[in-house]
Motif scaffolding. Structure first.
Motif, PDB file in Angstrom:
ATOM      1  N   VAL A  51       5.976  -6.560 -11.963  1.00  0.00           N
ATOM      2  CA  VAL A  51       4.927  -6.596 -12.986  1.00  0.00           C
ATOM      3  C   VAL A  51       4.420  -8.032 -13.133  1.00  0.00           C
ATOM      4  CG1 VAL A  51       4.486  -6.400 -15.465  1.00  0.00           C
ATOM      5  CG2 VAL A  51       5.668  -4.566 -14.271  1.00  0.00           C
ATOM      6  N   ALA A  52       5.377  -8.966 -13.257  1.00  0.00           N
ATOM      7  CA  ALA A  52       4.976 -10.343 -13.532  1.00  0.00           C
ATOM      8  C   ALA A  52       4.358 -11.020 -12.309  1.00  0.00           C
ATOM      9  CB  ALA A  52       6.192 -11.137 -14.009  1.00  0.00           C
ATOM     10  N   LEU A  53       4.952 -10.784 -11.143  1.00  0.00           N
ATOM     11  CA  LEU A  53       4.547 -11.592  -9.991  1.00  0.00           C
ATOM     12  C   LEU A  53       3.425 -10.968  -9.153  1.00  0.00           C
ATOM     13  CD1 LEU A  53       8.061 -12.818  -8.835  1.00  0.00           C
ATOM     14  CD2 LEU A  53       6.386 -13.988 -10.269  1.00  0.00           C
ATOM     15  N   ILE A  54       3.311  -9.655  -9.185  1.00  0.00           N
ATOM     16  CA  ILE A  54       2.298  -9.018  -8.338  1.00  0.00           C
ATOM     17  C   ILE A  54       1.198  -8.349  -9.151  1.00  0.00           C
ATOM     18  CG2 ILE A  54       1.938  -7.249  -6.558  1.00  0.00           C
ATOM     19  CD1 ILE A  54       4.546  -8.063  -5.372  1.00  0.00           C
ATOM     20  N   CYS A  55       1.607  -7.636 -10.188  1.00  0.00           N
ATOM     21  CA  CYS A  55       0.583  -6.870 -10.919  1.00  0.00           C
ATOM     22  C   CYS A  55      -0.257  -7.741 -11.845  1.00  0.00           C
ATOM     23  CB  CYS A  55       1.244  -5.753 -11.716  1.00  0.00           C
ATOM     24  SG  CYS A  55       2.089  -4.594 -10.637  1.00  0.00           S
ATOM     25  N   LEU A  56       0.377  -8.700 -12.501  1.00  0.00           N
ATOM     26  CA  LEU A  56      -0.392  -9.517 -13.446  1.00  0.00           C
ATOM     27  C   LEU A  56      -1.564 -10.251 -12.795  1.00  0.00           C
ATOM     28  CD1 LEU A  56       1.706 -11.360 -16.159  1.00  0.00           C
ATOM     29  CD2 LEU A  56      -0.397 -10.062 -16.446  1.00  0.00           C
ATOM     30  N   PRO A  57      -1.371 -10.892 -11.640  1.00  0.00           N
ATOM     31  CA  PRO A  57      -2.531 -11.534 -11.013  1.00  0.00           C
ATOM     32  C   PRO A  57      -3.661 -10.549 -10.708  1.00  0.00           C
ATOM     33  CG  PRO A  57      -0.514 -12.332  -9.998  1.00  0.00           C
ATOM     34  CD  PRO A  57      -0.118 -11.239 -10.935  1.00  0.00           C
ATOM     35  N   VAL A  58      -3.304  -9.336 -10.251  1.00  0.00           N
ATOM     36  CA  VAL A  58      -4.354  -8.353  -9.944  1.00  0.00           C
ATOM     37  C   VAL A  58      -5.049  -7.938 -11.249  1.00  0.00           C
ATOM     38  CG1 VAL A  58      -4.861  -6.104  -8.914  1.00  0.00           C
ATOM     39  CG2 VAL A  58      -3.058  -7.525  -7.946  1.00  0.00           C
ATOM     40  N   MET A  59      -4.259  -7.801 -12.297  1.00  0.00           N
ATOM     41  CA  MET A  59      -4.839  -7.435 -13.584  1.00  0.00           C
ATOM     42  C   MET A  59      -5.833  -8.497 -14.060  1.00  0.00           C
ATOM     43  SD  MET A  59      -2.768  -6.736 -17.039  1.00  0.00           S
ATOM     44  CE  MET A  59      -2.469  -5.083 -17.307  1.00  0.00           C
ATOM     45  N   MET A  60      -5.430  -9.752 -13.923  1.00  0.00           N
ATOM     46  CA  MET A  60      -6.342 -10.838 -14.329  1.00  0.00           C
ATOM     47  C   MET A  60      -7.615 -10.799 -13.492  1.00  0.00           C
ATOM     48  SD  MET A  60      -4.057 -14.164 -14.825  1.00  0.00           S
ATOM     49  CE  MET A  60      -2.456 -14.180 -15.432  1.00  0.00           C
ATOM     50  N   ALA A  61      -7.456 -10.477 -12.199  1.00  0.00           N
ATOM     51  CA  ALA A  61      -8.629 -10.438 -11.326  1.00  0.00           C
ATOM     52  C   ALA A  61      -9.591  -9.345 -11.780  1.00  0.00           C
ATOM     53  CB  ALA A  61      -8.191 -10.206  -9.877  1.00  0.00           C
ATOM     54  N   GLU A  62      -9.048  -8.157 -12.065  1.00  0.00           N
ATOM     55  CA  GLU A  62      -9.935  -7.066 -12.480  1.00  0.00           C
ATOM     56  C   GLU A  62     -10.629  -7.399 -13.799  1.00  0.00           C
ATOM     57  OE1 GLU A  62      -8.817  -3.033 -12.251  1.00  0.00           O
ATOM     58  OE2 GLU A  62      -7.609  -3.264 -10.451  1.00  0.00           O
ATOM     59  N   LEU A  63      -9.857  -7.915 -14.742  1.00  0.00           N
ATOM     60  CA  LEU A  63     -10.462  -8.226 -16.048  1.00  0.00           C
ATOM     61  C   LEU A  63     -11.552  -9.274 -15.906  1.00  0.00           C
ATOM     62  CD1 LEU A  63      -7.296  -8.331 -18.361  1.00  0.00           C
ATOM     63  CD2 LEU A  63      -9.128  -6.639 -18.413  1.00  0.00           C
ATOM     64  N   SER A  64     -11.307 -10.293 -15.061  1.00  0.00           N
ATOM     65  CA  SER A  64     -12.333 -11.338 -14.997  1.00  0.00           C
ATOM     66  C   SER A  64     -13.557 -10.895 -14.206  1.00  0.00           C
ATOM     67  CB  SER A  64     -11.773 -12.666 -14.493  1.00  0.00           C
ATOM     68  OG  SER A  64     -10.902 -12.464 -13.455  1.00  0.00           O
ATOM     69  N   ILE A  65     -13.380  -9.997 -13.229  1.00  0.00           N
ATOM     70  CA  ILE A  65     -14.565  -9.447 -12.549  1.00  0.00           C
ATOM     71  C   ILE A  65     -15.437  -8.736 -13.584  1.00  0.00           C
ATOM     72  CG2 ILE A  65     -15.346  -7.629 -10.948  1.00  0.00           C
ATOM     73  CD1 ILE A  65     -12.923  -8.259  -9.196  1.00  0.00           C
ATOM     74  N   GLY A  66     -14.786  -7.975 -14.457  1.00  0.00           N
ATOM     75  CA  GLY A  66     -15.540  -7.244 -15.476  1.00  0.00           C
ATOM     76  C   GLY A  66     -16.187  -8.180 -16.484  1.00  0.00           C
ATOM     77  N   LEU A 402      -5.189   3.931  -4.792  1.00  0.00           N
ATOM     78  CA  LEU A 402      -5.021   2.823  -5.743  1.00  0.00           C
ATOM     79  C   LEU A 402      -4.634   1.501  -5.083  1.00  0.00           C
ATOM     80  CD1 LEU A 402      -3.461   4.500  -8.904  1.00  0.00           C
ATOM     81  CD2 LEU A 402      -5.837   4.154  -8.303  1.00  0.00           C
ATOM     82  N   PRO A 403      -3.619   1.504  -4.189  1.00  0.00           N
ATOM     83  CA  PRO A 403      -3.317   0.209  -3.558  1.00  0.00           C
ATOM     84  C   PRO A 403      -4.488  -0.324  -2.733  1.00  0.00           C
ATOM     85  CG  PRO A 403      -1.728   1.890  -2.863  1.00  0.00           C
ATOM     86  CD  PRO A 403      -2.651   2.544  -3.838  1.00  0.00           C
ATOM     87  N   LEU A 404      -5.270   0.587  -2.153  1.00  0.00           N
ATOM     88  CA  LEU A 404      -6.439   0.137  -1.387  1.00  0.00           C
ATOM     89  C   LEU A 404      -7.442  -0.543  -2.322  1.00  0.00           C
ATOM     90  CD1 LEU A 404      -8.156   0.098   1.228  1.00  0.00           C
ATOM     91  CD2 LEU A 404      -9.088   2.305   0.536  1.00  0.00           C
ATOM     92  N   ASN A 405      -7.678   0.066  -3.475  1.00  0.00           N
ATOM     93  CA  ASN A 405      -8.600  -0.551  -4.432  1.00  0.00           C
ATOM     94  C   ASN A 405      -8.075  -1.915  -4.884  1.00  0.00           C
ATOM     95  OD1 ASN A 405     -10.275   1.637  -4.284  1.00  0.00           O
ATOM     96  ND2 ASN A 405      -9.580   2.577  -6.186  1.00  0.00           N
ATOM     97  N   GLY A 406      -6.756  -2.004  -5.076  1.00  0.00           N
ATOM     98  CA  GLY A 406      -6.156  -3.281  -5.474  1.00  0.00           C
ATOM     99  C   GLY A 406      -6.357  -4.327  -4.387  1.00  0.00           C
ATOM    100  N   LEU A 407      -6.172  -3.889  -3.148  1.00  0.00           N
ATOM    101  CA  LEU A 407      -6.371  -4.794  -2.014  1.00  0.00           C
ATOM    102  C   LEU A 407      -7.817  -5.297  -1.998  1.00  0.00           C
ATOM    103  CD1 LEU A 407      -5.600  -5.934   0.808  1.00  0.00           C
ATOM    104  CD2 LEU A 407      -6.153  -3.709   1.766  1.00  0.00           C
ATOM    105  N   LEU A 408      -8.755  -4.393  -2.228  1.00  0.00           N
ATOM    106  CA  LEU A 408     -10.166  -4.791  -2.216  1.00  0.00           C
ATOM    107  C   LEU A 408     -10.460  -5.802  -3.325  1.00  0.00           C
ATOM    108  CD1 LEU A 408     -11.830  -1.342  -1.392  1.00  0.00           C
ATOM    109  CD2 LEU A 408     -11.634  -3.338   0.103  1.00  0.00           C
ATOM    110  N   VAL A 409      -9.809  -5.624  -4.478  1.00  0.00           N
ATOM    111  CA  VAL A 409      -9.997  -6.589  -5.573  1.00  0.00           C
ATOM    112  C   VAL A 409      -9.555  -7.985  -5.116  1.00  0.00           C
ATOM    113  CG1 VAL A 409      -9.110  -7.284  -7.851  1.00  0.00           C
ATOM    114  CG2 VAL A 409      -9.850  -4.926  -7.469  1.00  0.00           C
ATOM    115  N   CYS A 410      -8.376  -8.042  -4.481  1.00  0.00           N
ATOM    116  CA  CYS A 410      -7.865  -9.350  -4.018  1.00  0.00           C
ATOM    117  C   CYS A 410      -8.821  -9.974  -3.004  1.00  0.00           C
ATOM    118  CB  CYS A 410      -6.505  -9.215  -3.336  1.00  0.00           C
ATOM    119  SG  CYS A 410      -5.234  -8.571  -4.382  1.00  0.00           S
TER     120      CYS A 410
END
Ligand code: TRP
Length: 473
Positions: A51-66, A402-410
């Motif tokens: 959660v802390a090391l992998i998901c949080l950065p992706v979460m920040m990325a999605e929120l800031s894109i929005g 879902l992981p594909l969408n996450g990959l695209l976000v990165c």
């Protein structure tokens, strides 16, 4: 254009709404059992690290894109990529995925509502019979429950972001926390409760293998609403004064805390029912647990607290799961809603009507795919298994994309939108973020190992699910 975009009224409102999205059926049942089966405390530790090391950065990325684009996912990818055709594919994926997930999640929520209704009518004994579920899902009442649930979701969404989504979250989430704590305290007083707690918490590292690690990461990723377009959409309703990294941490913490606490409710209940339970044999599917296994346990409580007491307990449990499901359903339906409003300039009411009809038709087809209509029941077959329409939607959209969408976000943040813009967005509202260790970590991880891991999960899932061939456990 952006001037009149609706916003969440407060930081707390945003956090509750996003946590409401993240906390779902999986947190309350699937997570605790997966943890208990796969090494207890060892699983919890790995999960927390993911959660802390992998998901949080992706979460920040999605929120800031929005927040930066102030748009729905489709509009956001188009705007930030300056209209690049290739990236609009990612935008479409971030729109179709939630649409389809909403359909299957709706079906499960409808069943929960039906079970809640039956418990309230005094039928817990009937639900405790494992044969009930199979008949229940094919009764016509399911259509009535469907109308009720769809009406609730529509009623919340039609009032908009602040008066609908945020207000509902501010009522449902605290109610959910209180019920959860109440149920935990109660089950801890049962005989043998602590055998369950021990099983849940004592780490057994020998159970950890590649499959468990993959499962823990997928669970963490799904649980936080990543890859669903939801956080892009909710990010677009965030005020620019708001602290994105700080809010993201809170959401992740709340989601994880609920999942963790749910273990303190579910496992003691299971162990008090049968202290010698073989957890290896428990199903990891939330659906199997909620609808066939747990009702039996709830009914068994009647020896301690009587039939009425057991029914009250079951009622609170289903209400808890129902609240968790409704807030998730609201968040996921908001994604296509915001796209219709943003890209087509439709009113919310019109968008919701269009979605209500289209999702309604698909949901009804899913409801019919459990034996009532042959062609929907045996829709396709892959990896040697026949799959219903419902199974296909689940496999493709919940388990695979879902992981594909996450990959695209990165990839999008790193190569198209560019990291400097991304960090500038995260610094807006949180000046301390600039130059911090977190910033350096997010910068490094999002462009290196996180996309690699997400790509590996995606490929492994595709191979396992559709070709019956597994790379990782
Ligand atoms: N945590 C959710 C669950 O356990 C998964 C989820 C997150 C979800 N966001 C969602 C499901 C939105 C449906 C809609 O069920």
């Amino acid at each position: 254009m952006t001037a009149n975009r609706e916003q969440f009224g407060s930081r707390l409102g945003f956090i509750l709404a996003a946590a409401g999205s993240a906390v779902g059926i999986g947190n309350l049942v699937g997570f605790p059992v997966a943890a208990a089966k796969n090494g207890g405390g060892a699983f919890l530790l790995i999960y927390a690290l993911f959660v802390a090391l992998i998901c949080l950065p992706v979460m920040m990325a999605e929120l800031s894109i929005g927040r930066n684009s102030q748009k729905d996912p489709l509009g956001a990818y188009n705007k930030l990529s300056e209209g690049s055709g290739a990236w609009s594919i990612a935008g479409w994926l971030a729109l179709i995925t939630p649409f389809m997930i909403a359909v299957f999640y709706m079906v499960i929520t409808v069943w929960i509502f039906g079970y809640l209704f039956e418990v309230v009518r005094g039928n817990l004994d009937k639900l405790a019979d494992p044969a009930t579920f199979g008949t229940f899902i094919n009764t016509n009442s399911v259509f009535l429950y469907f109308i009720a649930v769809a009406a609730v979701v529509n009623l919340i969404l039609v009032s908009g972001v602040k008066d609908g989504i945020e207000r509902a979250a501010k009522i449902l989430m605290p109610a959910l926390f209180i019920m959860l704590i109440g149920l935990v305290v109660f089950v801890l007083t049962l005989d043998n409760a602590f055998a369950g707690v021990k099983f849940y918490l004592i780490p057994d590292f020998s159970k950890i293998d590649a499959g468990v690690i993959n499962g823990a990461l997928s669970q963490a990723f799904f649980s936080l609403s990543l890859g669903m377009g939801i956080l892009i959409t909710y990010g677009s309703y965030m005020n620019r004064k708001e602290d994105v990294p700080g809010s993201a941490k809170f959401v992740a913490l709340a989601d994880t805390a609920v999942a963790f606490s749910a273990g303190l409710m579910i496992l003691p209940a299971i162990f008090s029912f049968n202290p010698d339970v073989n957890t290896g044999e428990l199903s990891e599917s939330s659906v199997g647990l909620i609808f066939t296994f747990l009702p039996k346990i709830f009914l068994a409580l009647q020896t301690t607290i009587g039939y009425f007491g057991a029914s009250v307990f079951a009622c609170l449990f289903f209400l808890l799961v129902f609240f968790a499901a409704i807030t998730s359903l609201v968040s996921i339906t908001e994604v296509p809603t915001s796209s219709l409003v943003g890209e087509r300039n439709y009113s919310r009411a019109k968008s919701l009507t269009i979605l209500g009809v289209s999702m309604g038709v698909l949901s009804v087809l899913c409801i019919l795919s459990f034996g009532r209509v042959g062609f929907l029941t045996e829709f396709v077959s892959y990896a040697g298994q026949s799959k219903s329409l419902f199974d296909v939607i689940y496999d493709v959209f919940y388990d695979t994309i879902l992981p594909l969408n996450g990959l695209l976000v990165c990839l999008f943040v790193t190569y198209r939108w560019k990291k400097a813009n991304f960090h500038a967005e995260l610094e807006t509202g949180n000046p301390d973020y600039k130059g911090s260790l977190v910033e350096r970590y997010v910068d490094f991880s999002l462009s290196t190992f996180i996309p690699v891991i997400l790509a590996a999960i995606f490929i492994n899932t595709v191979l396992t699910k559709y070709f019956g061939f597994s790379l990782i456990g």
